[in-house]
Design an enzyme around this catalytic site. Structure first.
Site, mmCIF file in Angstrom:
data_model
loop_
_atom_site.group_PDB
_atom_site.id
_atom_site.type_symbol
_atom_site.label_atom_id
_atom_site.label_comp_id
_atom_site.label_asym_id
_atom_site.label_seq_id
_atom_site.Cartn_x
_atom_site.Cartn_y
_atom_site.Cartn_z
ATOM 1 C CB SER A 202 -8.480 0.717 5.609
ATOM 2 O OG SER A 202 -9.167 2.266 5.374
ATOM 3 C CB SER B 71 -8.321 3.518 2.069
ATOM 4 O OG SER B 71 -7.575 2.978 3.741
ATOM 5 C CE LYS C 80 -3.501 1.931 2.486
ATOM 6 N NZ LYS C 80 -4.810 2.513 3.483
HETATM 7 N N1 GLN Z 1 -13.318 4.460 5.565
HETATM 8 C C1 GLN Z 1 -12.716 4.835 6.672
HETATM 9 C C2 GLN Z 1 -12.501 6.099 6.482
HETATM 10 O O1 GLN Z 1 -12.755 7.097 5.911
HETATM 11 C C3 GLN Z 1 -11.994 4.116 7.351
HETATM 12 C C4 GLN Z 1 -10.947 4.658 6.465
HETATM 13 C C5 GLN Z 1 -9.169 3.300 7.001
HETATM 14 O O2 GLN Z 1 -9.870 2.481 7.515
HETATM 15 N N2 GLN Z 1 -8.253 4.183 6.603
HETATM 16 O O3 GLN Z 1 -11.960 6.911 7.238
#
Ligand code: GLN
Length: 489
Positions: free
Chosen positions: A177, A153, A78
């Site tokens: 995410s 994400s 990532k």
């Molecule tokens: N979807 C969540 C957010 O937008 C979680 C994102 C994440 O875990 N980095 O914050």
């Protein structure tokens, strides 16, 4: 072997150990597929030359009888893990030309174990998002249906693993995410206990929640990579000084499902949960019950405040973490008329809309007049959420729930409605706020609009119980009958 890339990581490592295939061959095949499948948007930078050099060195090491447990295994990273000398963007314009001068602890551990870095993978900008539509470099398409989101994400990681572009990938999970895109792409994704892995060298979003983790196609592979990246690191004071268990070995011992206490939180089976997702999860639960597991309804009453609390705490921490991108030391700099104007122009040009929204919300909830009304309240809710789980884990070994309320939706479908997007995290955020480990494992596929789409089963464990959730997930994977995506040529 029909296609080398459909092997699991464990199988690929075994094939290399037997001399049936070399790391160079696997790496070449994976690189060729990544190039050929670029239209999915999973990769941001394919590090071909570097990967081939690493692979040649791995093959040499193997001949010499040396090398670690991941020797020669091609994986993806990532793009928020700093990689020394390799561009790291966090999918943001503000870091578009940023090349770190140091390596994150997690990636260093992977290279020390012999893994090969194929590519830096796409994500939502600064990991803020749940659909991978917030990347400054374009969305990631779901390999099951390219009109749909990959989840986010860590969408690039989930899609690359599901699409057989790499054998495994790293992700990061702040509020879901890893688990959510794993569910949407039909792969396994684990977020360990907060503190299990070092955050050193990971681009920070919300430091009290951010945690490294792994995507793979099998639970066994997930365990293998997780035990490689876990462990205390003196460079991260929040990483726990605990021994890392040998989870792969633990998986070899069959788990007795008889008497296993599985908790079903009633607050997770509510309105908004897609009926087919509910069905898939309940079918899994029934199969465990048929094997002798005890199903116990539990209550996590503060669940309804979790999303609201998260969207205060996470932006507050983000506003503070992202203050460093000011155009002075590194990253984008847009020259302005004096210092403040340079800050303003740099940040205006460098951050995307969602990141700006979070910075504004974060600064607002931390401002002196509102701090107690929002931030303090959210932290109190966070404590209650953690207490809910602590009470539940007095009664059960693991908690089972859906990972996401729906299967992957269409790209663009929720773009105009951030709150609808935030609600998609309702089932992953509570465990994040409580710092608990969670894994998503493919539960079943459902049919929607002519597409077959995967849905995930989430298994949440008590603190430091990664071994337990891996075992339960492994048991599920062996009895689920889930059909993974066929490789698309
Ligand atoms: N979807 C969540 C957010 O937008 C979680 C994102 C994440 O875990 N980095 O914050």
């Amino acid at each position: 072997m029909s296609n080398l890339l459909t092997l699991t990581a464990t199988q690929a490592l075994a094939a290399m150990a037997k001399g049936e295939v070399s790391s160079v061959e696997l790496t070449q095949a994976a690189l060729a597929r990544m190039e050929a499948r670029k239209h999915l948007g999973a990769s941001l930078l394919i590090t071909s030359q570097h990967a081939l050099q690493q692979a040649e060195a791995a093959d040499k090491a193997r001949k010499a009888g040396a090398g670690g447990p991941l020797l020669g295994l091609p994986i993806g990273i990532k793009d928020l893990y700093c990689t020394n000398g390799i561009r790291t963007t966090a999918a943001s314009r503000i870091l578009e030309n940023f090349t770190p001068a140091y390596e994150s602890t997690v990636t260093q551990k992977l290279w020390d174990a012999g893994a090969i870095n194929l590519a830096k993978l796409n994500m939502d900008e600064f990991a803020m998002g749940g659909s991978n539509e917030n990347s400054a470099f374009g969305p990631v398409k779901n390999p099951w249906d390219e009109l749909r989101i990959s989840g986010g994400s860590s969408g690039g990681s989930a899609a690359a693993v599901a699409d057989y572009q790499c054998f495994a990938a790293t992700g990061s999970d702040t509020g879901g995410s890893i688990r959510q895109p794993a569910a949407m792409c039909g792969v396994v994704g684990i977020k360990p206990t907060y503190g299990r892995c070092s955050r050193w060298g990971m681009v920070a979003f919300a430091s009290s929640l951010d945690q490294a983790g792994i995507f793979a196609r099998s639970v066994e592979d997930t365990a293998l990579l997780l035990q490689t990246i876990a462990g205390h690191d003196e460079k991260d004071s929040t990483s726990a000084p605990l021994e890392v268990p040998n989870w792969v070995e633990e998986l070899q011992k069959p788990l007795t499902l008889k008497g296993l206490k599985i908790g079903l939180p009633k607050e997770y089976f509510v309105e908004g949960l897609d009926a087919r997702v509910k069905q898939a999860v309940m079918n899994a639960v029934k199969k465990f019950e048929a094997q002798g597991a005890e199903i116990i309804e539990v209550s996590l009453p503060t669940t309804e405040y979790a999303v609201a609390a998260y969207y205060i705490v996470a932006p507050a921490e983000a506003a503070s973490n992202l203050a460093r991108y000011d155009g002075m030391r590194y990253g984008l700099r847009v020259e302005g008329n004096g210092l403040v104007d340079t800050y303003t122009k740099t940040r205006t040009a460098g951050f995307g809309a969602e990141v700006k929204r979070r910075i504004m919300v974060g600064n607002y909830v931390l401002s002196s007049g509102y701090y107690d009304a929002y931030y303090t309240k959210a932290m109190q809710a966070r404590t209650l959420i953690a207490n809910d789980f602590a009470a539940a884990f007095k009664k059960v070994d693991v908690i089972m729930a859906p990972t996401a309320p729906t299967p992957a939706f269409k790209i663009g479908e929720k773009s105009a409605d951030p709150v609808a997007m935030y609600l998609g995290d309702a089932f992953t955020i509570p465990a994040s706020l409580a710092g608990l480990p969670g894994i998503s494992v493919p539960a079943a596929t459902v049919e929607e609009g002519g597409s077959t789409l995967p849905v995930g089963l989430q298994i949440i464990g008590n603190h430091w119980q990664e071994g337990k959730i891996l075992q339960v997930a492994h048991a599920w994977q062996t009895m689920s009958g889930f059909t993974p995506l066929a490789i698309k040529e």
